[in-house]
Design a protein around this motif. Sequence first.
Motif, PDB file in Angstrom:
ATOM      1  N   LEU A 106       0.827  -1.206   0.000  1.00  0.00           N
ATOM      2  CA  LEU A 106       0.000   0.000   0.000  1.00  0.00           C
ATOM      3  C   LEU A 106       0.859   1.253   0.000  1.00  0.00           C
ATOM      4  O   LEU A 106       0.591   2.224  -0.728  1.00  0.00           O
ATOM      5  CB  LEU A 106      -0.916  -0.014   1.235  1.00  0.00           C
ATOM      6  N   GLY A 107       1.911   1.259   0.814  1.00  0.00           N
ATOM      7  CA  GLY A 107       2.803   2.418   0.854  1.00  0.00           C
ATOM      8  C   GLY A 107       3.669   2.532  -0.385  1.00  0.00           C
ATOM      9  O   GLY A 107       3.939   3.633  -0.877  1.00  0.00           O
ATOM     10  N   SER A 127       6.905   6.806   2.427  1.00  0.00           N
ATOM     11  CA  SER A 127       5.505   6.430   2.377  1.00  0.00           C
ATOM     12  C   SER A 127       5.276   5.108   3.103  1.00  0.00           C
ATOM     13  O   SER A 127       4.333   4.965   3.887  1.00  0.00           O
ATOM     14  CB  SER A 127       5.044   6.316   0.920  1.00  0.00           C
ATOM     15  N   CYS A 128       6.156   4.137   2.854  1.00  0.00           N
ATOM     16  CA  CYS A 128       6.057   2.842   3.547  1.00  0.00           C
ATOM     17  C   CYS A 128       6.235   3.020   5.053  1.00  0.00           C
ATOM     18  O   CYS A 128       5.518   2.408   5.850  1.00  0.00           O
ATOM     19  CB  CYS A 128       7.121   1.881   3.017  1.00  0.00           C
ATOM     20  N   LYS A 129       7.182   3.854   5.426  1.00  0.00           N
ATOM     21  CA  LYS A 129       7.408   4.104   6.853  1.00  0.00           C
ATOM     22  C   LYS A 129       6.164   4.675   7.508  1.00  0.00           C
ATOM     23  O   LYS A 129       5.766   4.261   8.608  1.00  0.00           O
ATOM     24  CB  LYS A 129       8.582   5.084   7.037  1.00  0.00           C
ATOM     25  N   LEU A 132       3.345   1.978   7.812  1.00  0.00           N
ATOM     26  CA  LEU A 132       3.728   0.963   8.801  1.00  0.00           C
ATOM     27  C   LEU A 132       3.615   1.504  10.215  1.00  0.00           C
ATOM     28  O   LEU A 132       3.053   0.855  11.107  1.00  0.00           O
ATOM     29  CB  LEU A 132       5.156   0.477   8.535  1.00  0.00           C
ATOM     30  N   GLN A 133       4.164   2.695  10.441  1.00  0.00           N
ATOM     31  CA  GLN A 133       4.104   3.288  11.778  1.00  0.00           C
ATOM     32  C   GLN A 133       2.671   3.536  12.226  1.00  0.00           C
ATOM     33  O   GLN A 133       2.315   3.248  13.366  1.00  0.00           O
ATOM     34  CB  GLN A 133       4.902   4.596  11.799  1.00  0.00           C
ATOM     35  N   GLY A 134       1.858   4.064  11.321  1.00  0.00           N
ATOM     36  CA  GLY A 134       0.475   4.367  11.684  1.00  0.00           C
ATOM     37  C   GLY A 134      -0.327   3.121  12.020  1.00  0.00           C
ATOM     38  O   GLY A 134      -1.027   3.066  13.033  1.00  0.00           O
ATOM     39  N   LYS A 139      -2.097  -0.995  16.218  1.00  0.00           N
ATOM     40  CA  LYS A 139      -2.049  -2.410  16.567  1.00  0.00           C
ATOM     41  C   LYS A 139      -1.449  -2.598  17.963  1.00  0.00           C
ATOM     42  O   LYS A 139      -1.931  -3.417  18.754  1.00  0.00           O
ATOM     43  CB  LYS A 139      -1.204  -3.153  15.538  1.00  0.00           C
ATOM     44  N   ASP A 140      -0.395  -1.836  18.272  1.00  0.00           N
ATOM     45  CA  ASP A 140       0.233  -1.929  19.598  1.00  0.00           C
ATOM     46  C   ASP A 140      -0.743  -1.519  20.695  1.00  0.00           C
ATOM     47  O   ASP A 140      -0.806  -2.152  21.757  1.00  0.00           O
ATOM     48  CB  ASP A 140       1.488  -1.044  19.660  1.00  0.00           C
ATOM     49  N   LYS A 141      -1.495  -0.446  20.444  1.00  0.00           N
ATOM     50  CA  LYS A 141      -2.475   0.002  21.437  1.00  0.00           C
ATOM     51  C   LYS A 141      -3.547  -1.054  21.664  1.00  0.00           C
ATOM     52  O   LYS A 141      -3.941  -1.319  22.803  1.00  0.00           O
ATOM     53  CB  LYS A 141      -3.105   1.325  20.991  1.00  0.00           C
TER      54      LYS A 141
END
Length: 208
Positions: A106-107, A127-129, A132-134, A139-141
């Motif tokens: 997607l990125g 864009s990938c970064k 992924l971060q978002g 997901k972590d939360k």
Amino acid sequence: MLQFREALECNSLSDLGCQGGFFTWRNRHKDNTFTKEKLDRCVANNQWKLMYKEVKVEGLAGRCFDHLPILLSLMGYEERIRRRECPFRFEASWIKEECVEQIVRLGWNKEGPRGDPIKRIQKLLNSCKGVLQGWFRRKDKDRVKDIEMLTKKIQEVQEQEGPQNVEELNLLQMRVGVLLEQEDLKWKQLAKKNWNCMGDKNTKFFHA
């Protein structure tokens, strides 16, 4: 047991007590041989008690093992966390997610600037970064919330634990174990080399 009692007496160590979780071990049997005992406790001598007058000892939920963890808190001591900007790193735990390839695509499929190929690659990597971060921040939360929810459920079951609910407890611990393994992999990558080599699976680190 006699040697343990002698060690307590020789060093003037006394039990600090515990709030909740009185029984710290159970054998997980599903029949009338089920038993639970208080095997683990926090102890201190008078000098230590004078140094730390406000303490709290509480029994936590046993999320994975047959022993319940005990938490000792020093009241009034606030942990200060210094926030700083961290460089982007691809986390090893992301590989375990089935959707990670789709997120990278997607990125990467976003149209970058025309012309200079170097700038185009940089734009696509950024864009990938970003995606992924978002995605993994959310997901972590969600994982933290799930761990807290399952831990609370485990604690409720353990308060009424007996042979009738051992199977339910085992299933809950398996579910939270998968989530904790993902958290463990995440923090191992972020940790320093010493912890990665001598973490809580290396008994020499704690029993030197």
